[in-house]
Structure formats: C-alpha cells, structure tokens
Scaffold this motif. Structure first.
Motif, PDB file in Angstrom:
ATOM      1  N   VAL A 151      10.995 -13.126  -5.943  1.00 15.69           N
ATOM      2  CA  VAL A 151      11.934 -12.005  -5.977  1.00 15.69           C
ATOM      3  C   VAL A 151      11.225 -10.656  -5.824  1.00 15.69           C
ATOM      4  O   VAL A 151      11.824  -9.684  -5.393  1.00 15.69           O
ATOM      5  N   LEU A 152       9.938 -10.624  -6.193  1.00 21.65           N
ATOM      6  CA  LEU A 152       9.158  -9.399  -6.042  1.00 21.65           C
ATOM      7  C   LEU A 152       7.734  -9.809  -5.697  1.00 21.65           C
ATOM      8  O   LEU A 152       7.153 -10.656  -6.379  1.00 21.65           O
ATOM      9  N   ALA A 153       7.212  -9.247  -4.629  1.00 21.73           N
ATOM     10  CA  ALA A 153       5.830  -9.506  -4.221  1.00 21.73           C
ATOM     11  C   ALA A 153       5.102  -8.169  -4.186  1.00 21.73           C
ATOM     12  O   ALA A 153       5.602  -7.198  -3.612  1.00 21.73           O
ATOM     13  N   HIS A 154       3.944  -8.133  -4.802  1.00 23.22           N
ATOM     14  CA  HIS A 154       3.146  -6.911  -4.862  1.00 23.22           C
ATOM     15  C   HIS A 154       1.756  -7.258  -4.357  1.00 23.22           C
ATOM     16  O   HIS A 154       1.146  -8.216  -4.825  1.00 23.22           O
ATOM     17  N   SER A 155       1.272  -6.505  -3.382  1.00 22.03           N
ATOM     18  CA  SER A 155      -0.028  -6.797  -2.796  1.00 22.03           C
ATOM     19  C   SER A 155      -0.774  -5.505  -2.528  1.00 22.03           C
ATOM     20  O   SER A 155      -0.193  -4.548  -1.979  1.00 22.03           O
ATOM     21  N   LEU A 156      -2.043  -5.480  -2.901  1.00 27.11           N
ATOM     22  CA  LEU A 156      -2.890  -4.327  -2.653  1.00 27.11           C
ATOM     23  C   LEU A 156      -4.241  -4.793  -2.125  1.00 27.11           C
ATOM     24  O   LEU A 156      -4.733  -5.849  -2.547  1.00 27.11           O
ATOM     25  N   VAL A 197       0.834  -1.199   0.000  1.00 27.45           N
ATOM     26  CA  VAL A 197       0.000   0.000   0.000  1.00 27.45           C
ATOM     27  C   VAL A 197       0.872   1.253   0.000  1.00 27.45           C
ATOM     28  O   VAL A 197       1.894   1.306   0.681  1.00 27.45           O
ATOM     29  N   GLY A 198       0.466   2.235  -0.778  1.00 31.56           N
ATOM     30  CA  GLY A 198       1.190   3.500  -0.844  1.00 31.56           C
ATOM     31  C   GLY A 198       2.484   3.408  -1.627  1.00 31.56           C
ATOM     32  O   GLY A 198       3.348   4.258  -1.482  1.00 31.56           O
ATOM     33  N   ASP A 199       2.628   2.345  -2.425  1.00 26.91           N
ATOM     34  CA  ASP A 199       3.819   2.138  -3.237  1.00 26.91           C
ATOM     35  C   ASP A 199       5.092   2.072  -2.402  1.00 26.91           C
ATOM     36  O   ASP A 199       6.180   2.383  -2.873  1.00 26.91           O
ATOM     37  N   VAL A 200       4.941   1.655  -1.138  1.00 26.36           N
ATOM     38  CA  VAL A 200       6.102   1.518  -0.268  1.00 26.36           C
ATOM     39  C   VAL A 200       6.784   0.188  -0.583  1.00 26.36           C
ATOM     40  O   VAL A 200       6.130  -0.848  -0.672  1.00 26.36           O
ATOM     41  N   GLU A 201       8.094   0.236  -0.769  1.00 25.74           N
ATOM     42  CA  GLU A 201       8.865  -0.975  -1.018  1.00 25.74           C
ATOM     43  C   GLU A 201       9.697  -1.299   0.213  1.00 25.74           C
ATOM     44  O   GLU A 201      10.285  -0.407   0.825  1.00 25.74           O
ATOM     45  N   THR A 202       9.698  -2.589   0.577  1.00 26.91           N
ATOM     46  CA  THR A 202      10.495  -3.047   1.701  1.00 26.91           C
ATOM     47  C   THR A 202      11.330  -4.245   1.264  1.00 26.91           C
ATOM     48  O   THR A 202      11.069  -4.851   0.226  1.00 26.91           O
ATOM     49  N   ASP A 203      12.303  -4.587   2.095  1.00 27.73           N
ATOM     50  CA  ASP A 203      13.161  -5.719   1.800  1.00 27.73           C
ATOM     51  C   ASP A 203      12.669  -6.956   2.559  1.00 27.73           C
ATOM     52  O   ASP A 203      11.654  -6.915   3.264  1.00 27.73           O
ATOM     53  N   LEU A 204      13.412  -8.038   2.438  1.00 24.79           N
ATOM     54  CA  LEU A 204      13.023  -9.301   3.059  1.00 24.79           C
ATOM     55  C   LEU A 204      12.901  -9.170   4.571  1.00 24.79           C
ATOM     56  O   LEU A 204      11.925  -9.649   5.168  1.00 24.79           O
TER      57      LEU A 204
END
Length: 137
Positions: free
Chosen positions: A123-128, A47-54
């Motif tokens: 490698v990339l997870a996107h959830s909304l 949410v909010g286009d926030v990217e985080t790491d593992l």
C-alpha cells in the motif's frame, strides 16, 4: 485478536514471497505482474519526497533506461503487526545503459503491506538511494 506464532511465521513467509515476486517483476519490467502485487491505492514515495500513485509507479518501472541485467534484494526483513506488514531491505539493480555503460543502483526500501481479502498488498512503498560507500581516510 491474537496471532499465533505459526500464523505470524506464515505471514512473514508470505511477505518475503511478495518481495521476491516484486523483484522478479521489476527485473522483467512486468508491469502487469506488479499491478497484481500493489494495491490500487498505492502510494510510492521516492527521491525528493515526491509521492506518486500506482499508474505513475508502473510507468516509471517501464521507463527505466537501458537493460536491467539484474535486480536483487538484500537484508530483507519482514515484520507483522496484525493486518499490517512491513518489509525493509536494500535493492541492488545492475543496468546496461543505451551507450553500453553498466551501472549499479543501490537503494534502501520500506514497503508497507496490508492484508485485504486474505492476501497481502503493498500500500506504501518508500525508496531512497543508498549513500555511496565511504572511502577509508
């Protein structure tokens, strides 16, 4: 390199099994199991286009408030493009909050996977969050 139909089917099954393992690990809040499914260089975008790491992703799973009653994925589809796999679907989680209230959280996800050293890693997870159901007029 051409991927045979059989190889593609095996890859699809492997990706769907990976998704099932992720769901089970989230429900159990088993961050160690999740770490074994996610690439060390995972990027999670929420949410909010926030990217985080593992590390932050695993901390967020561990910090879900309340009791996870169930976590299920629905309408999951797997697509294979060489050494890249894409999982899409809907995740539904039922949670009992500390005050006893039960809520259902529904979100749409896309997990991009990469075959590394003979196995699939997210490698990339996107959830909304899913939009609320529309009410008839």
């Amino acid at each position: 390199m051409t991927t045979s139909h059989t190889d593609a089917s095996e890859d699809v099954r492997a990706l769907l099994a990976l998704e099932e393992s992720i769901v089970r690990a989230i429900q159990a809040r088993d961050t160690q199991a999740l770490q074994g499914l996610m690439a060390k260089d995972l990027v999670f975008r929420g949410v909010g286009d926030v990217e985080t790491d593992l590390t932050a992703f695993l901390a967020n799973i561990a910090a879900i408030p309340g009791t996870l009653l169930s976590v299920e994925s629905e309408t999951v589809r797997a697509h294979v493009f060489g050494d890249t796999g894409v999982l899409t679907g809907t995740q539904r989680a039922r949670v009992r909050l500390p005050d006893g209230t039960e809520v259902t959280d529904v979100g749409h996800f896309t997990d991009v996977c990469q075959r590394r050293d003979g196995r699939w890693w997210v490698v990339l997870a996107h959830s909304l969050p899913a939009p609320p159901p529309s009410t008839p007029d």
